[in-house]
Design an enzyme around this catalytic site. Structure first.
Site, mmCIF file in Angstrom:
data_model
loop_
_atom_site.group_PDB
_atom_site.id
_atom_site.type_symbol
_atom_site.label_atom_id
_atom_site.label_comp_id
_atom_site.label_asym_id
_atom_site.label_seq_id
_atom_site.Cartn_x
_atom_site.Cartn_y
_atom_site.Cartn_z
ATOM 1 N N GLY A 116 0.832 -1.189 0.000
ATOM 2 C CA GLY A 116 0.000 0.000 0.000
ATOM 3 C C GLY A 116 0.871 1.245 0.000
ATOM 4 O O GLY A 116 2.062 1.202 0.302
ATOM 5 N N CYS A 117 0.269 2.374 -0.335
ATOM 6 C CA CYS A 117 1.063 3.610 -0.425
ATOM 7 C C CYS A 117 1.587 4.035 0.949
ATOM 8 O O CYS A 117 2.810 4.188 1.128
ATOM 9 C CB CYS A 117 0.254 4.720 -1.084
ATOM 10 S SG CYS A 117 -1.333 5.077 -0.313
ATOM 11 N N TYR A 118 0.710 4.180 1.940
ATOM 12 C CA TYR A 118 1.177 4.572 3.265
ATOM 13 C C TYR A 118 2.138 3.539 3.868
ATOM 14 O O TYR A 118 3.179 3.917 4.432
ATOM 15 C CB TYR A 118 -0.004 4.779 4.213
ATOM 16 C CG TYR A 118 -0.904 5.941 3.895
ATOM 17 C CD1 TYR A 118 -0.402 7.232 3.737
ATOM 18 C CD2 TYR A 118 -2.282 5.764 3.780
ATOM 19 C CE1 TYR A 118 -1.235 8.303 3.464
ATOM 20 C CE2 TYR A 118 -3.130 6.827 3.514
ATOM 21 C CZ TYR A 118 -2.604 8.093 3.347
ATOM 22 O OH TYR A 118 -3.442 9.152 3.088
ATOM 23 N N PHE A 287 7.269 10.557 -0.990
ATOM 24 C CA PHE A 287 7.211 9.781 -2.225
ATOM 25 C C PHE A 287 5.874 10.039 -2.916
ATOM 26 O O PHE A 287 4.973 10.658 -2.341
ATOM 27 C CB PHE A 287 7.400 8.288 -1.961
ATOM 28 C CG PHE A 287 6.448 7.676 -0.960
ATOM 29 C CD1 PHE A 287 5.409 6.847 -1.359
ATOM 30 C CD2 PHE A 287 6.588 7.931 0.410
ATOM 31 C CE1 PHE A 287 4.546 6.287 -0.437
ATOM 32 C CE2 PHE A 287 5.725 7.366 1.334
ATOM 33 C CZ PHE A 287 4.694 6.552 0.915
#
Length: 308
Positions: A116-118, A287
């Site tokens: 996942g992104c986080y 990011f």
């Protein structure tokens, strides 16, 4: 040698479109796509996934599980960009820089689950420190992050970019029930003993993440200071192309973090901000939630798998 076939199931979603853009024009692979009228046809999707070499799933969790269930061809390999399989023991976690040998595990895996992104930012900061014994596994962690609104998918994008978007607040903290679906993923892959407290937010900009984790040095093993934390991260990522640990001299001079600084890239930038007088450290990750946090990571994993 035959040209590998890559099928993107869900190529009209935010992540799918970005992956398609990154692969467009490549001559070393062939993209398999379905006409618009067939994208939700279960039979055609099943045919396509069994006809490819590598399938990239850019779907909601239930639909991703359905796609995996369609597979009958044992040679089909999968990269799942949903959160459906991120804590499954029989799927390889698709964060190549996370640990020694992880890139090779991804390269040969039949099933890879994209981070996942986080969690990408949180695990990048925490996993090396926990592995080195500098951060206790039971440290009471609080993780704060703000993402561009594209992290909320098409509905959030429409809410911010449509004609009616003027009433949208400039920032929104959410996940207030402390049940965000990324939390178990962070705990597992950062090798934590307990769930961290995770507080996410969306800002009124399209993409990019700043994630921060405060650390009290008095709660760490004796002799652990900001310099040791920085050195640990620097050593872990020393030869990693897509991860940069900011030099200490640079962080000392910085006054802010820009969540959009790495947009359009597959890179992540880590920082260790130290206040020696108060014995406090702030770990940071910057990011692109659509790059290293989604499509960029999927393409990086695809490259590893194609190289085998």
């Amino acid at each position: 040698m035959t040209t590998p076939i890559v099928f993107i199931d869900g190529d009209q979603g935010t992540t799918g479109l970005q992956i398609h853009d990154r692969l467009r024009g490549r001559t070393d692979l062939r993209l398999l796509t379905l006409p618009a009228a067939e994208r939700k046809d279960a039979q055609r999707r099943a045919q396509a996934i069994n006809a490819c070499d590598i399938a990239i799933l850019c779907l909601p969790d239930a639909a991703a599980r359905e796609s995996v269930g369609f597979i009958r061809n044992p040679s089909v390999r999968v990269i799942d960009a949903s959160s459906a399989h991120r804590t499954q023991a029989d799927w390889v976690y698709g964060f190549p820089e996370m640990a020694h040998g992880q890139a090779q595990r991804i390269a040969v895996a039949p099933r890879v689950t994209n981070p996942g992104c986080y969690p990408t930012g949180a695990i990048a900061l925490l996993r090396p420190l926990v592995a080195a014994g500098l951060l206790p596994r039971d440290y009471p962690l609080a993780i704060h992050a703000i993402s561009g609104y594209s992290g909320g998918g098409r509905a959030a994008i429409d809410a911010h970019e449509s004609a009616a978007a003027q009433g949208t607040p400039p920032s929104q903290v959410y996940g207030l029930a402390l049940e965000h679906k990324h939390t178990p993923e962070i705990a597992l892959h950062a090798a934590l003993a307990h769930r961290p407290l995770f507080v996410p937010a969306y800002g009124a900009y399209r993409q990019g993440i700043v994630l921060t984790i405060p650390i009290e040095l008095r709660l760490l093993p004796a002799g652990t200071d900001g310099a040791r934390l920085h050195a640990c991260l620097e050593q872990h990522y020393a030869r990693m192309q897509h991860v940069q640990v900011l030099p200490s001299a640079q962080t000392r001079a910085m006054t802010h973090l820009d969540p959009q600084a790495l947009n359009g890239t597959n890179d992540i930038q880590l920082g260790v901000f130290v206040n020696e007088r108060h014995g406090q450290v702030l770990l940071s990750a910057v990011f692109d939630n659509l790059g290293k946090g989604a499509s960029g990571a999927a393409v990086q994993n695809l490259e590893l798998m194609l190289a085998q």
